[in-house]
Design a protein around this motif. Structure first.
Motif, PDB file in Angstrom:
ATOM      1  N   UNK A 112      42.643  40.095  47.527  1.00 39.04           N
ATOM      2  CA  UNK A 112      43.748  39.655  46.672  1.00 39.04           C
ATOM      3  C   UNK A 112      43.335  38.427  45.856  1.00 39.04           C
ATOM      4  N   UNK A 113      42.551  37.524  46.459  1.00 41.24           N
ATOM      5  CA  UNK A 113      42.028  36.386  45.701  1.00 41.24           C
ATOM      6  C   UNK A 113      41.067  36.852  44.602  1.00 41.24           C
ATOM      7  N   UNK A 114      40.231  37.832  44.928  1.00 45.52           N
ATOM      8  CA  UNK A 114      39.319  38.370  43.917  1.00 45.52           C
ATOM      9  C   UNK A 114      40.097  38.918  42.727  1.00 45.52           C
ATOM     10  N   UNK A 115      41.150  39.680  42.995  1.00 49.32           N
ATOM     11  CA  UNK A 115      41.963  40.235  41.921  1.00 49.32           C
ATOM     12  C   UNK A 115      42.652  39.121  41.130  1.00 49.32           C
ATOM     13  N   UNK A 116      43.121  38.094  41.841  1.00 52.80           N
ATOM     14  CA  UNK A 116      43.769  36.974  41.147  1.00 52.80           C
ATOM     15  C   UNK A 116      42.796  36.263  40.215  1.00 52.80           C
ATOM     16  N   UNK A 117      41.548  36.116  40.646  1.00 55.53           N
ATOM     17  CA  UNK A 117      40.537  35.471  39.798  1.00 55.53           C
ATOM     18  C   UNK A 117      40.255  36.315  38.562  1.00 55.53           C
ATOM     19  N   UNK A 118      40.109  37.616  38.749  1.00 52.88           N
ATOM     20  CA  UNK A 118      39.850  38.509  37.617  1.00 52.88           C
ATOM     21  C   UNK A 118      41.000  38.442  36.608  1.00 52.88           C
ATOM     22  N   UNK A 171      54.512  31.962  47.697  1.00 53.07           N
ATOM     23  CA  UNK A 171      54.502  32.800  46.488  1.00 53.07           C
ATOM     24  C   UNK A 171      53.446  32.372  45.472  1.00 53.07           C
ATOM     25  N   UNK A 172      52.989  31.127  45.552  1.00 52.41           N
ATOM     26  CA  UNK A 172      51.998  30.640  44.596  1.00 52.41           C
ATOM     27  C   UNK A 172      50.587  30.568  45.183  1.00 52.41           C
ATOM     28  N   UNK A 173      50.396  31.149  46.355  1.00 48.14           N
ATOM     29  CA  UNK A 173      49.096  31.034  47.014  1.00 48.14           C
ATOM     30  C   UNK A 173      47.975  31.677  46.199  1.00 48.14           C
ATOM     31  N   UNK A 174      48.245  32.789  45.565  1.00 47.32           N
ATOM     32  CA  UNK A 174      47.213  33.514  44.818  1.00 47.32           C
ATOM     33  C   UNK A 174      47.269  33.265  43.314  1.00 47.32           C
ATOM     34  N   UNK A 175      48.459  33.121  42.773  1.00 41.86           N
ATOM     35  CA  UNK A 175      48.618  33.145  41.324  1.00 41.86           C
ATOM     36  C   UNK A 175      48.112  31.870  40.661  1.00 41.86           C
ATOM     37  N   UNK A 176      47.672  32.013  39.428  1.00 40.18           N
ATOM     38  CA  UNK A 176      47.306  30.894  38.569  1.00 40.18           C
ATOM     39  C   UNK A 176      48.265  30.873  37.382  1.00 40.18           C
ATOM     40  N   UNK A 181      51.809  38.915  38.456  1.00 44.14           N
ATOM     41  CA  UNK A 181      51.655  39.906  39.524  1.00 44.14           C
ATOM     42  C   UNK A 181      52.341  39.421  40.795  1.00 44.14           C
ATOM     43  N   UNK A 182      53.064  40.314  41.457  1.00 39.40           N
ATOM     44  CA  UNK A 182      53.700  40.004  42.730  1.00 39.40           C
ATOM     45  C   UNK A 182      52.666  40.207  43.839  1.00 39.40           C
ATOM     46  N   UNK A 183      52.108  39.113  44.349  1.00 35.05           N
ATOM     47  CA  UNK A 183      51.036  39.222  45.331  1.00 35.05           C
ATOM     48  C   UNK A 183      51.552  39.578  46.721  1.00 35.05           C
ATOM     49  N   UNK A 184      52.838  39.386  46.974  1.00 28.54           N
ATOM     50  CA  UNK A 184      53.404  39.884  48.216  1.00 28.54           C
ATOM     51  C   UNK A 184      53.314  41.415  48.240  1.00 28.54           C
ATOM     52  N   UNK A 185      53.662  42.028  47.117  1.00 33.44           N
ATOM     53  CA  UNK A 185      53.583  43.488  47.026  1.00 33.44           C
ATOM     54  C   UNK A 185      52.132  43.962  47.016  1.00 33.44           C
ATOM     55  N   UNK A 186      51.277  43.257  46.286  1.00 32.58           N
ATOM     56  CA  UNK A 186      49.877  43.640  46.234  1.00 32.58           C
ATOM     57  C   UNK A 186      49.245  43.624  47.620  1.00 32.58           C
ATOM     58  N   UNK A 187      49.470  42.550  48.367  1.00 33.55           N
ATOM     59  CA  UNK A 187      48.890  42.435  49.704  1.00 33.55           C
ATOM     60  C   UNK A 187      49.373  43.563  50.610  1.00 33.55           C
ATOM     61  N   UNK A 188      50.648  43.881  50.537  1.00 34.32           N
ATOM     62  CA  UNK A 188      51.190  44.979  51.344  1.00 34.32           C
ATOM     63  C   UNK A 188      50.509  46.300  51.017  1.00 34.32           C
ATOM     64  N   UNK A 189      50.301  46.534  49.723  1.00 36.19           N
ATOM     65  CA  UNK A 189      49.702  47.802  49.313  1.00 36.19           C
ATOM     66  C   UNK A 189      48.225  47.874  49.690  1.00 36.19           C
ATOM     67  N   UNK A 190      47.531  46.740  49.663  1.00 32.37           N
ATOM     68  CA  UNK A 190      46.147  46.731  50.142  1.00 32.37           C
ATOM     69  C   UNK A 190      46.099  46.991  51.644  1.00 32.37           C
ATOM     70  N   UNK A 191      47.017  46.391  52.387  1.00 27.54           N
ATOM     71  CA  UNK A 191      47.019  46.522  53.831  1.00 27.54           C
ATOM     72  C   UNK A 191      47.430  47.919  54.290  1.00 27.54           C
ATOM     73  N   UNK A 192      48.513  48.435  53.708  1.00 30.58           N
ATOM     74  CA  UNK A 192      49.092  49.671  54.242  1.00 30.58           C
ATOM     75  C   UNK A 192      49.638  50.520  53.106  1.00 30.58           C
ATOM     76  N   UNK A 193      48.737  51.076  52.276  1.00 31.32           N
ATOM     77  CA  UNK A 193      49.181  51.915  51.159  1.00 31.32           C
ATOM     78  C   UNK A 193      49.783  53.224  51.659  1.00 31.32           C
ATOM     79  N   UNK A 194      50.430  53.927  50.764  1.00 30.69           N
ATOM     80  CA  UNK A 194      51.135  55.167  51.130  1.00 30.69           C
ATOM     81  C   UNK A 194      50.197  56.167  51.807  1.00 30.69           C
ATOM     82  N   UNK A 195      49.013  56.376  51.248  1.00 30.80           N
ATOM     83  CA  UNK A 195      48.083  57.347  51.828  1.00 30.80           C
ATOM     84  C   UNK A 195      47.705  56.974  53.256  1.00 30.80           C
ATOM     85  N   UNK A 196      47.565  55.692  53.531  1.00 32.67           N
ATOM     86  CA  UNK A 196      47.222  55.263  54.888  1.00 32.67           C
ATOM     87  C   UNK A 196      48.409  55.448  55.835  1.00 32.67           C
TER      88      UNK A 196
END
Length: 250
Positions: A112-118, A171-176, A181-196
């Protein structure tokens, strides 16, 4: 929609992250140049995951090297999590599941930090804008990781120390700045996406036939998503329960 777009547009990068497979090497390069990603990512970023021994002061970290020409992002992980995951894969028992769940949380947090940097690093690449960005970076993270650690040569953006939960952040841990982007939602989807979730429910079929019940321990062993994650993100628990009722509990 923005979370889905981000995950889809970066799917090639995410496929290279060893969320579900152990790593024996000391370094995993994340080559963006051959991926179907925007041009500025292919040519403006490099990334890798490196593995360190238990003497490292953090369980995981994310840092930026050499930001002047190509932005080089390094994710640092403790090797002990890979060893624990390899051992657990041999038995899939209850012993060691917690360490493996923590491993997944660490990967998702640092990615999530990598995505925030990009998303945040200036697109026009002018030296002035780069310096402005690095100054914002220093102000944001010097306080959390320590000014001595966050030197000009090595800019830490994250250090997950032992005892900290990667699933707990503000809420501001990742964003610049104005990153939307809602990083709460992003983190959830990385952790436990629908397919998983679907894969997890499928693997729990035999357990449910025998016990007529599914416990958090069962879910942890099947998915490596810990109960603490659901405590932090109850909306993901609700979505999983709905899917469980639809596909398994009749």
């Amino acid at each position: 929609m923005e979370v889905r777009f981000t995950l889809w547009s970066l799917r090639g990068i995410l496929e290279k992250i060893p969320f579900d497979s152990p790593v024996a090497e000391d370094k995993v390069p994340l080559d963006f140049s051959q991926l179907e990603v925007p041009y500025y990512i292919k040519n403006g970023f490099k990334a890798s995951i490196i593995y360190v021994d238990d003497s490292y002061p953090a369980d995981a970290a994310c840092s930026i090297y050499s930001p002047k020409n190509v932005v080089t992002v390094v994710i640092i992980m403790k090797r002990k999590y890979e060893a624990a995951f390899s051992s657990w894969l041999e038995t899939h028992g209850s012993g060691g599941t917690g360490v493996c769940c923590k491993r997944r949380e660490l990967y998702c947090h640092e990615v999530a930090h990598l995505i925030a940097i990009i998303r945040a690093f200036p697109g026009d690449r002018s030296s002035k804008v780069r310096e402005d960005f690095l100054e914002r970076l220093r102000k944001k993270f010097d306080k959390s990781v320590g000014a001595a650690q966050n030197s000009r040569a090595l800019h830490f953006v994250s250090m997950e120390k032992p005892g900290e939960s990667p699933s707990v952040f503000d809420k501001d841990h990742f964003r610049y700045d104005d990153d939307s982007l809602n990083y709460f939602q992003l983190y959830q989807e990385l952790m436990f996406p629908y397919d998983k979730m679907v894969e997890t429910i499928s693997s729990l079929g035999e357990v449910y036939k025998k016990t007529k019940a599914i416990t958090f321990s069962d879910v942890e062993r099947a998915s490596l998503v810990a109960e603490g994650f659901f405590d932090a993100f109850p909306e993901k628990l609700a979505a999983f329960k709905d899917l469980l009722a639809e596909k398994l509990v009749k």
